[in-house]
Scaffold this motif. Sequence first.
Motif, PDB file in Angstrom:
ATOM      1  N   VAL A  96       0.715  -1.133  -0.190  1.00 43.88           N
ATOM      2  CA  VAL A  96      -0.053   0.095  -0.142  1.00 43.88           C
ATOM      3  C   VAL A  96       1.028   1.229   0.139  1.00 43.88           C
ATOM      4  O   VAL A  96       0.577   2.149  -0.766  1.00 43.88           O
ATOM      5  CB  VAL A  96      -0.842   0.128   1.079  1.00 43.88           C
ATOM      6  N   VAL A  97       1.954   1.161   0.790  1.00 42.00           N
ATOM      7  CA  VAL A  97       2.644   2.420   0.883  1.00 42.00           C
ATOM      8  C   VAL A  97       3.496   2.580  -0.283  1.00 42.00           C
ATOM      9  O   VAL A  97       3.434   3.883  -0.818  1.00 42.00           O
ATOM     10  CB  VAL A  97       3.787   2.310   1.844  1.00 42.00           C
ATOM     11  N   LEU A  98       4.123   1.547  -0.961  1.00 41.81           N
ATOM     12  CA  LEU A  98       4.575   1.688  -2.449  1.00 41.81           C
ATOM     13  C   LEU A  98       3.659   2.158  -3.324  1.00 41.81           C
ATOM     14  O   LEU A  98       4.111   2.792  -4.253  1.00 41.81           O
ATOM     15  CB  LEU A  98       5.426   0.327  -2.797  1.00 41.81           C
ATOM     16  N   GLY A  99       2.442   1.642  -3.458  1.00 44.94           N
ATOM     17  CA  GLY A  99       1.578   2.007  -4.150  1.00 44.94           C
ATOM     18  C   GLY A  99       1.019   3.617  -4.097  1.00 44.94           C
ATOM     19  O   GLY A  99       0.796   3.946  -5.217  1.00 44.94           O
ATOM     20  N   VAL A 100       0.943   4.015  -3.050  1.00 46.94           N
ATOM     21  CA  VAL A 100       0.734   5.436  -2.867  1.00 46.94           C
ATOM     22  C   VAL A 100       1.944   6.321  -3.241  1.00 46.94           C
ATOM     23  O   VAL A 100       1.618   7.288  -3.784  1.00 46.94           O
ATOM     24  CB  VAL A 100       0.487   5.668  -1.389  1.00 46.94           C
ATOM     25  N   VAL A 157       5.072   5.391  -4.994  1.00 47.18           N
ATOM     26  CA  VAL A 157       6.016   4.763  -6.115  1.00 47.18           C
ATOM     27  C   VAL A 157       4.987   4.880  -7.309  1.00 47.18           C
ATOM     28  O   VAL A 157       5.150   5.590  -8.341  1.00 47.18           O
ATOM     29  CB  VAL A 157       6.663   3.664  -5.703  1.00 47.18           C
ATOM     30  N   SER A 158       4.101   3.751  -7.238  1.00 46.20           N
ATOM     31  CA  SER A 158       3.252   3.354  -8.478  1.00 46.20           C
ATOM     32  C   SER A 158       1.968   2.906  -8.106  1.00 46.20           C
ATOM     33  O   SER A 158       2.178   1.833  -6.990  1.00 46.20           O
ATOM     34  CB  SER A 158       4.120   2.467  -9.504  1.00 46.20           C
ATOM     35  N   PRO A 159       1.046   2.981  -8.579  1.00 48.21           N
ATOM     36  CA  PRO A 159      -0.263   2.107  -8.243  1.00 48.21           C
ATOM     37  C   PRO A 159      -0.015   0.735  -8.897  1.00 48.21           C
ATOM     38  O   PRO A 159      -0.944  -0.096  -8.001  1.00 48.21           O
ATOM     39  CB  PRO A 159      -1.360   2.926  -9.410  1.00 48.21           C
ATOM     40  N   TRP A 160       0.789   0.402  -9.414  1.00 40.49           N
ATOM     41  CA  TRP A 160       1.076  -1.059  -9.866  1.00 40.49           C
ATOM     42  C   TRP A 160       1.396  -1.914  -8.587  1.00 40.49           C
ATOM     43  O   TRP A 160       1.272  -2.994  -8.464  1.00 40.49           O
ATOM     44  CB  TRP A 160       1.833  -1.186 -11.072  1.00 40.49           C
ATOM     45  N   PHE A 161       2.003  -1.172  -7.575  1.00 43.06           N
ATOM     46  CA  PHE A 161       2.333  -1.685  -6.501  1.00 43.06           C
ATOM     47  C   PHE A 161       1.094  -2.370  -5.581  1.00 43.06           C
ATOM     48  O   PHE A 161       1.202  -3.129  -4.773  1.00 43.06           O
ATOM     49  CB  PHE A 161       3.255  -1.166  -5.504  1.00 43.06           C
TER      50      PHE A 161
END
Length: 76
Positions: free
Chosen positions: A31-35, A37-41
């Motif tokens: 979730v943190v990486l999705g917010v 870095v990239s929504p793909w996370f």
Amino acid sequence: MSVTSPTCSTTSWHVQRILFLVAGLVTLAGVVLGVLVSPWFLLVPALVGANQLLMVAVGWCPMSLLLRRLGVSDAG
């Protein structure tokens, strides 16, 4: 009549407890990486959820197999 606490023991780390820990950490990281870095996370927490459904449906997941091979006990 004695009443037992519904909490689990904090002194033993059995398979189920480690599975919850790993699933929670990977979900939060996704979730943190999705917010940030990239929504793909956001696929990472979706895969964790799918793996949890697999655990419920058939009673095992790849991480539980790995933990048992490493010698972690089933229940404490």
